[in-house]
Motif scaffolding. Sequence first.
Motif, PDB file in Angstrom:
ATOM      1  N   ASP A 175     -49.929 -11.982  48.863  1.00 54.46           N
ATOM      2  CA  ASP A 175     -50.179 -13.418  49.011  1.00 54.46           C
ATOM      3  C   ASP A 175     -48.885 -14.158  49.350  1.00 54.46           C
ATOM      4  O   ASP A 175     -48.858 -15.018  50.230  1.00 54.46           O
ATOM      5  N   GLN A 207     -56.039 -26.189  54.148  1.00 51.95           N
ATOM      6  CA  GLN A 207     -56.423 -25.441  52.951  1.00 51.95           C
ATOM      7  C   GLN A 207     -55.195 -24.887  52.226  1.00 51.95           C
ATOM      8  O   GLN A 207     -55.151 -24.868  50.994  1.00 51.95           O
ATOM      9  N   GLU A 210     -53.577 -27.747  50.380  1.00 52.72           N
ATOM     10  CA  GLU A 210     -54.416 -28.086  49.216  1.00 52.72           C
ATOM     11  C   GLU A 210     -54.226 -27.066  48.096  1.00 52.72           C
ATOM     12  O   GLU A 210     -54.107 -27.426  46.918  1.00 52.72           O
ATOM     13  N   TYR A 211     -54.168 -25.803  48.446  1.00 50.98           N
ATOM     14  CA  TYR A 211     -53.990 -24.737  47.454  1.00 50.98           C
ATOM     15  C   TYR A 211     -52.630 -24.855  46.766  1.00 50.98           C
ATOM     16  O   TYR A 211     -52.536 -24.758  45.533  1.00 50.98           O
ATOM     17  N   HIS A 214     -52.400 -27.614  44.150  1.00 50.68           N
ATOM     18  CA  HIS A 214     -53.263 -27.549  42.963  1.00 50.68           C
ATOM     19  C   HIS A 214     -53.177 -26.181  42.289  1.00 50.68           C
ATOM     20  O   HIS A 214     -52.205 -25.892  41.608  1.00 50.68           O
ATOM     21  N   GLU A 215     -54.155 -25.297  42.496  1.00 51.58           N
ATOM     22  CA  GLU A 215     -54.180 -24.048  41.726  1.00 51.58           C
ATOM     23  C   GLU A 215     -53.041 -23.098  42.069  1.00 51.58           C
ATOM     24  O   GLU A 215     -52.654 -22.252  41.257  1.00 51.58           O
ATOM     25  N   GLY A 216     -52.468 -23.235  43.258  1.00 50.17           N
ATOM     26  CA  GLY A 216     -51.350 -22.358  43.633  1.00 50.17           C
ATOM     27  C   GLY A 216     -49.996 -23.015  43.485  1.00 50.17           C
ATOM     28  O   GLY A 216     -49.009 -22.569  44.078  1.00 50.17           O
TER      29      GLY A 216
END
Length: 481
Positions: A175, A207, A210-211, A214-216
């Motif tokens: 990742d 995307q 956005e990632y 927030h969650e990333g």
Amino acid sequence: MIQHKLIRVISTLSATEIKAFQQFIESDFFNPNLKTRELLALLIPFHPEYQAERLDELYIFGRLFPGEKYRAQRLREEFSRLFALLKKFLAYQELQLRSEQEAIWTLAQFRKRKLPKAFQTQWKSIQKSLDQETMKDAEYYRLQSELAQEANGLFGSKEIRIADDSLQTWVDNLDIFYLTHKLRESCEMLNRQHILNADYELRMMGQVAEYLNHEGKSLLDIPAIRIYYQIFLMFTQPEEESHYAILVNLLNENHPSFSPEEGRGMYKYVQNYCIRKINQGNSEYLTKLFRLYQSELENGIIFSNGWLAHTDYKNIVTVGLRVGEFTWVHDFLYEYQEKVAEPFRMNVFNYCLASWYQEKGQHDQAIRLLQKVEFTDLQYQISARYLLFKAYYETEEWESLIYLIKAFQNFIRRNKGISTDNRVNHRNFLKILQLLVRLRMRQDFLEREEFERRYGKIEDQLMENQSVPHLGWLRERLRDL
């Protein structure tokens, strides 16, 4: 002359590399074909130019196959065999630069051959080497993901059901590797859109952003991801100037985490942002660009194999002079002169020192230095002429200036390397300069009404041609009148 892709590629080899290539193909393991060895031996005396008149197919065939009738197809086959070996040699050369990659491939062989002890020893050695690595760029995370992939492969081959974190480690590093590359190449797309007016589609970047927001968000603790994401924000939200300041701090703190080449690329993005701001009329970014160059000199990131590019040398001087750092620039000229490669050194030094004299008002010294400059580079030829325009104007060398204007008109008309837009801008500069010179030469003899008419005409020309080079200088000279 032989026209074959083999010749084009082999001519790029250094003397050391051509010797290594000869040793490579003389190994029976890599090449059992004796004719291929003979062919290389025939070509080596012509290295690296391969321009001799006797280097033709008939000569090579006669030496390679004495007494035989010439057959072009047979010779082409030998050239193709040698070219195939050259490609293998180049791949081998690249492998020598990637010791970790070679070690991982060895690890894969231990796994496939079911040698767990050898695998464990090799795995620990690679992991130790990576743990000691200071550069945490995309390549680092790719190697970490491949290392974890091999560990996961070993785990799967045991057919046991115990907990193992290699799969998670593999995916996590994969990742990071992907996001780093995705962000880096997206930044390059945005950069080219500004410079080349290219049109790219930045798929999935919405995307990704956005990632990461927030969650990333924890991934932003990784310097490679954080910096490229900050470059992305700087490009996509140029009006938010805080992105620039944050990015500069990140680069100054984390540049040791990247190779010098990648670090220079990151700084180039910031420089391009500054230049766009300057072109938009924000003069504050001249000082910021100058400070940026100073940081690159201090941390050494601007050097490539110990050398300072002649273009960077010139740009640093130009920006330093524009912000009025005359003493600093003078010291820089002499301190870093030897850091510029020999083919460019004296020309760029004389040009930059002439620029320094020009800005200090010592126009005669500038002219003398510019007369020593022998540039083959188009941009330097043009820049040197603009310096001379200014110097001749300031010293009232009207005949020399008029001659130079005519010579430059011919130059831009004949030179095919100048783009259409630049050609128009250069012509407009010359047109305005000619009007300015005529008014300057006759101002003491003109009636007030005629002087104002000509003055107004030049003002109109300056308003209509906002892209003309050295617009500020032209305006200042008009105000002087």
